[in-house]
Design a protein around this motif. Structure first.
Motif, PDB file in Angstrom:
ATOM      1  N   ARG A 120      32.338  20.871  43.841  1.00 36.98           N
ATOM      2  CA  ARG A 120      32.013  22.117  44.542  1.00 36.98           C
ATOM      3  C   ARG A 120      33.273  22.897  44.906  1.00 36.98           C
ATOM      4  NH1 ARG A 120      27.759  19.155  48.627  1.00 36.98           N
ATOM      5  NH2 ARG A 120      26.054  18.854  47.130  1.00 36.98           N
ATOM      6  N   ALA A 121      34.319  22.183  45.331  1.00 40.48           N
ATOM      7  CA  ALA A 121      35.567  22.861  45.683  1.00 40.48           C
ATOM      8  C   ALA A 121      36.192  23.540  44.464  1.00 40.48           C
ATOM      9  CB  ALA A 121      36.545  21.860  46.303  1.00 40.48           C
ATOM     10  N   ALA A 122      36.172  22.829  43.300  1.00 41.31           N
ATOM     11  CA  ALA A 122      36.735  23.419  42.086  1.00 41.31           C
ATOM     12  C   ALA A 122      35.939  24.649  41.653  1.00 41.31           C
ATOM     13  CB  ALA A 122      36.755  22.380  40.966  1.00 41.31           C
ATOM     14  N   ILE A 123      34.608  24.557  41.749  1.00 39.05           N
ATOM     15  CA  ILE A 123      33.780  25.700  41.354  1.00 39.05           C
ATOM     16  C   ILE A 123      34.028  26.881  42.277  1.00 39.05           C
ATOM     17  CG2 ILE A 123      31.399  26.504  41.214  1.00 39.05           C
ATOM     18  CD1 ILE A 123      30.647  23.741  40.199  1.00 39.05           C
ATOM     19  N   ASN A 124      34.145  26.629  43.580  1.00 38.30           N
ATOM     20  CA  ASN A 124      34.416  27.720  44.523  1.00 38.30           C
ATOM     21  C   ASN A 124      35.767  28.367  44.255  1.00 38.30           C
ATOM     22  OD1 ASN A 124      31.993  27.268  45.803  1.00 38.30           O
ATOM     23  ND2 ASN A 124      32.856  25.840  47.285  1.00 38.30           N
ATOM     24  N   GLU A 125      36.772  27.533  43.910  1.00 44.34           N
ATOM     25  CA  GLU A 125      38.099  28.078  43.616  1.00 44.34           C
ATOM     26  C   GLU A 125      38.064  28.951  42.359  1.00 44.34           C
ATOM     27  OE1 GLU A 125      42.691  26.468  42.844  1.00 44.34           O
ATOM     28  OE2 GLU A 125      41.037  25.072  43.273  1.00 44.34           O
ATOM     29  N   LEU A 126      37.368  28.475  41.301  1.00 47.01           N
ATOM     30  CA  LEU A 126      37.268  29.279  40.082  1.00 47.01           C
ATOM     31  C   LEU A 126      36.510  30.577  40.340  1.00 47.01           C
ATOM     32  CD1 LEU A 126      36.496  26.522  37.433  1.00 47.01           C
ATOM     33  CD2 LEU A 126      38.598  27.818  37.678  1.00 47.01           C
ATOM     34  N   THR A 127      35.452  30.494  41.153  1.00 48.67           N
ATOM     35  CA  THR A 127      34.694  31.707  41.476  1.00 48.67           C
ATOM     36  C   THR A 127      35.568  32.728  42.201  1.00 48.67           C
ATOM     37  OG1 THR A 127      32.698  30.347  41.653  1.00 48.67           O
ATOM     38  CG2 THR A 127      32.625  32.550  42.603  1.00 48.67           C
ATOM     39  N   ALA A 128      36.402  32.255  43.144  1.00 51.33           N
ATOM     40  CA  ALA A 128      37.293  33.167  43.861  1.00 51.33           C
ATOM     41  C   ALA A 128      38.312  33.812  42.924  1.00 51.33           C
ATOM     42  CB  ALA A 128      37.994  32.412  44.990  1.00 51.33           C
ATOM     43  N   GLU A 129      38.857  33.003  41.978  1.00 50.04           N
ATOM     44  CA  GLU A 129      39.845  33.552  41.044  1.00 50.04           C
ATOM     45  C   GLU A 129      39.201  34.583  40.122  1.00 50.04           C
ATOM     46  OE1 GLU A 129      41.767  30.424  38.990  1.00 50.04           O
ATOM     47  OE2 GLU A 129      42.790  29.617  40.762  1.00 50.04           O
ATOM     48  N   VAL A 130      37.979  34.291  39.648  1.00 52.54           N
ATOM     49  CA  VAL A 130      37.303  35.264  38.785  1.00 52.54           C
ATOM     50  C   VAL A 130      37.042  36.562  39.547  1.00 52.54           C
ATOM     51  CG1 VAL A 130      35.137  35.741  37.595  1.00 52.54           C
ATOM     52  CG2 VAL A 130      36.286  33.555  37.261  1.00 52.54           C
ATOM     53  N   GLY A 131      36.624  36.438  40.813  1.00 55.67           N
ATOM     54  CA  GLY A 131      36.410  37.640  41.604  1.00 55.67           C
ATOM     55  C   GLY A 131      37.695  38.431  41.822  1.00 55.67           C
ATOM     56  N   LEU A 132      38.811  37.728  42.074  1.00 55.36           N
ATOM     57  CA  LEU A 132      40.093  38.408  42.266  1.00 55.36           C
ATOM     58  C   LEU A 132      40.535  39.120  41.001  1.00 55.36           C
ATOM     59  CD1 LEU A 132      42.547  38.977  44.045  1.00 55.36           C
ATOM     60  CD2 LEU A 132      43.524  36.778  43.317  1.00 55.36           C
ATOM     61  N   LEU A 133      40.400  38.450  39.848  1.00 55.17           N
ATOM     62  CA  LEU A 133      40.771  39.100  38.589  1.00 55.17           C
ATOM     63  C   LEU A 133      39.893  40.330  38.331  1.00 55.17           C
ATOM     64  CD1 LEU A 133      41.369  36.016  36.278  1.00 55.17           C
ATOM     65  CD2 LEU A 133      43.080  37.582  37.180  1.00 55.17           C
ATOM     66  N   GLY A 134      38.621  40.213  38.651  1.00 56.00           N
ATOM     67  CA  GLY A 134      37.741  41.369  38.482  1.00 56.00           C
ATOM     68  C   GLY A 134      38.172  42.544  39.345  1.00 56.00           C
ATOM     69  N   ASP A 135      38.569  42.260  40.586  1.00 53.72           N
ATOM     70  CA  ASP A 135      39.023  43.338  41.465  1.00 53.72           C
ATOM     71  C   ASP A 135      40.308  43.977  40.933  1.00 53.72           C
ATOM     72  OD1 ASP A 135      36.888  42.810  43.086  1.00 53.72           O
ATOM     73  OD2 ASP A 135      38.025  41.525  44.479  1.00 53.72           O
ATOM     74  N   LEU A 136      41.232  43.151  40.427  1.00 57.91           N
ATOM     75  CA  LEU A 136      42.480  43.701  39.885  1.00 57.91           C
ATOM     76  C   LEU A 136      42.212  44.583  38.668  1.00 57.91           C
ATOM     77  CD1 LEU A 136      44.853  40.607  40.196  1.00 57.91           C
ATOM     78  CD2 LEU A 136      44.851  42.664  41.603  1.00 57.91           C
ATOM     79  N   ILE A 137      41.360  44.104  37.761  1.00 57.21           N
ATOM     80  CA  ILE A 137      41.043  44.901  36.575  1.00 57.21           C
ATOM     81  C   ILE A 137      40.379  46.212  36.978  1.00 57.21           C
ATOM     82  CG2 ILE A 137      39.594  44.961  34.526  1.00 57.21           C
ATOM     83  CD1 ILE A 137      42.079  43.330  34.166  1.00 57.21           C
ATOM     84  N   HIS A 138      39.490  46.126  37.952  1.00 61.88           N
ATOM     85  CA  HIS A 138      38.815  47.343  38.422  1.00 61.88           C
ATOM     86  C   HIS A 138      39.820  48.317  39.037  1.00 61.88           C
ATOM     87  CE1 HIS A 138      35.766  49.931  40.088  1.00 61.88           C
ATOM     88  NE2 HIS A 138      36.280  49.762  41.312  1.00 61.88           N
ATOM     89  N   GLN A 139      40.802  47.794  39.762  1.00 62.71           N
ATOM     90  CA  GLN A 139      41.815  48.658  40.370  1.00 62.71           C
ATOM     91  C   GLN A 139      42.675  49.328  39.297  1.00 62.71           C
ATOM     92  OE1 GLN A 139      44.264  46.606  43.175  1.00 62.71           O
ATOM     93  NE2 GLN A 139      45.433  48.409  43.765  1.00 62.71           N
TER      94      GLN A 139
END
Length: 459
Positions: free
Chosen positions: A75-94
């Motif tokens: 669960r911790a690994a999945i949460n970490e990957l989810t956070a990284e994917v969300g961060l990359l999405g925000d950067l690309i959107h910016q």
């Protein structure tokens, strides 16, 4: 004069070459910018797809039968990957937003320069692009695209899950768990309810609410009911060899209750195993019982004539007619303990909860309190006069032992005792003389009548 003309021609050619190079450079820059924007859009779509897959993976991990200690790293690994994917999405959107704002500002500046350098009173009006409106439009388009991608992924996951469930049902991977029904207040086991489970693999066991909607949607309800009924009859056969009059109850799906053809098929199975139906109870929801058509009621009568008893289940109110229920083959009424408690607390009802057990008993119907959660609820049910109870407080559902479904061993035929061998002569073994043979039995003289003897004497 010629010199001046030559210089003018040279300047003109140089200016034309410079303009051509500038035009080519601008076109290349525009093409590169379009490629960058296209790449950014593709990256955003892939990030959205990966986010959906991570969410599905997290749900699968939650469904796995693992301890919390073993599941915590995943669960911790999945949460970490989810956070990284969300961060990359925000950067690309910016980045995309910055490029769009830069293009809008550049277009505005070029339009102002062109309008100042070449005023054309009759030219078409320039279209000024609002950067905020353009950004909002791109955001809406991105949200629509993400929603469509999520919908497609969800539909694909549901289709795969339905295929797995259908395959497991076709392979007969149906397991039956038993939850006891006890006598109150002694808590002595009087019967069991058969609860169905579906085995997908070694580590995945589905509960009814997880697979019944898929099975009923695909029309496999009667098939599942036939499998459950055969297993319930095997359990009834096993209980018939025990003392105490134990019984087992089972449920049918809504599709089966609504199909006279499916009910007729189950009635034929019950007719075939009539000798075991005395230990079987078929549960029927109250809403289904109130909506049965005449054909289904006739099939219920035929089942009841073969010894099948019915139980009214999933009560939503206490508007009951005990005599009519008994005439339809109902021998048990299962009411949720919460409903009985609510009626006892003063809610309006046609039958008071405290009188329900007595009224049903007069019609030879037993009241069973279902979903009893704790000991205070048990005390409340005893106070209301309920004679049987079922729920987690007594026992959770437990799997059935495999030997219950095994065919009974055939009864051995009575053996005829073999004739005893003639005793061997001791002389043949240790050298003693052979004993004399017993004298032959003398013939018993035939009895003659007195007239026959007299006739011979006077002849």
């Amino acid at each position: 004069m010629p010199t001046s003309l030559g210089m003018a021609l040279g300047l003109l050619l140089a200016g034309g070459g410079w303009l051509g190079s500038a035009w080519i450079t601008q076109r290349l820059a525009l093409a590169q910018r379009e490629q960058v924007l296209a790449g950014i859009g593709e990256v955003k779509v892939r990030l959205a797809t990966n986010a959906i897959r991570l969410d599905a993976l997290a749900k699968r991990v939650e469904q796995l039968p693992m301890r919390d200690v073993d599941a915590a790293p995943a669960r911790a690994a999945i949460n970490e990957l989810t956070a990284e994917v969300g961060l990359l999405g925000d950067l690309i959107h910016q980045v995309a937003t910055t490029l769009a704002d830069h293009d809008a500002a550049l277009a505005t500046m070029q339009s102002r320069v062109a309008s100042a350098a070449e005023p054309a009173p009759m030219s078409a009006p320039l279209v000024v692009i609002d950067p905020e409106a353009a950004r909002q439009e791109r955001l809406r388009a991105l949200a629509t695209e993400r929603a469509e991608t999520a919908r497609q992924a969800r539909e694909q996951a549901e289709a795969e899950r339905a295929a797995v469930i259908s395959t497991a049902l076709s392979e007969g991977k149906v397991e039956v768990y038993l939850q006891p029904i006890v006598q109150l207040p002694q808590r002595r086991t009087r019967g069991y309810e058969a609860l169905v489970r579906l085995r997908l693999d070694e580590n995945t066991l589905l509960l009814p609410h997880e697979f019944l909607p898929v099975i009923e949607e695909r029309g496999f309800g009667p098939t599942l009911d036939a499998l459950v009924l055969t297993r319930a009859l095997a359990i009834a056969r096993h209980l018939g060899s025990k003392e105490g009059g134990l019984f087992v109850s089972c449920n049918f799906s809504t599709a089966t209750w609504g199909s006279s053809k499916a009910l007729a098929t189950l009635a034929r199975i019950l007719e075939k195993y009539r000798e075991h139906t005395g230990h079987l109870i078929v549960e029927m929801p109250q809403s289904v019982f109130r909506g049965l058509d005449p054909t289904s009621l006739g099939l219920l009568g035929a089942m009841s004539a073969n010894g099948v008893r019915f139980a009214l289940d999933q009560l939503v109110d206490l508007r009951l007619d005990p005599v009519s229920l008994f005439d339809r083959g109902i021998r048990f009424v299962k009411a949720p303990s919460a409903l009985l408690t609510a009626q006892a607390d003063g809610q309006a009802s046609d039958i008071a909860a405290g009188d329900l057990s007595t009224l049903l008993a007069r019609a030879s119907i037993v009241l069973i309190a279902d979903e009893v959660e704790n000991d205070p609820a048990v005390a409340d049910m005893i106070e209301l006069g309920v004679t049987m109870g079922q729920g987690p407080v007594f026992s959770p559902p437990r799997p059935v032992k495999p030997d219950v479904f095994a065919e009974p061993a055939p009864v051995p035929a009575p053996t005829v005792p073999a004739p005893e061998p003639a005793p061997s002569h001791a002389a043949e073994i240790i050298g003693y003389p052979v004993p004399a043979a017993p004298p032959p039995a003398q013939a018993v003289p035939e009895r003659q009548s007195f007239r026959s003897v007299l006739r011979r004497a006077t002849a």
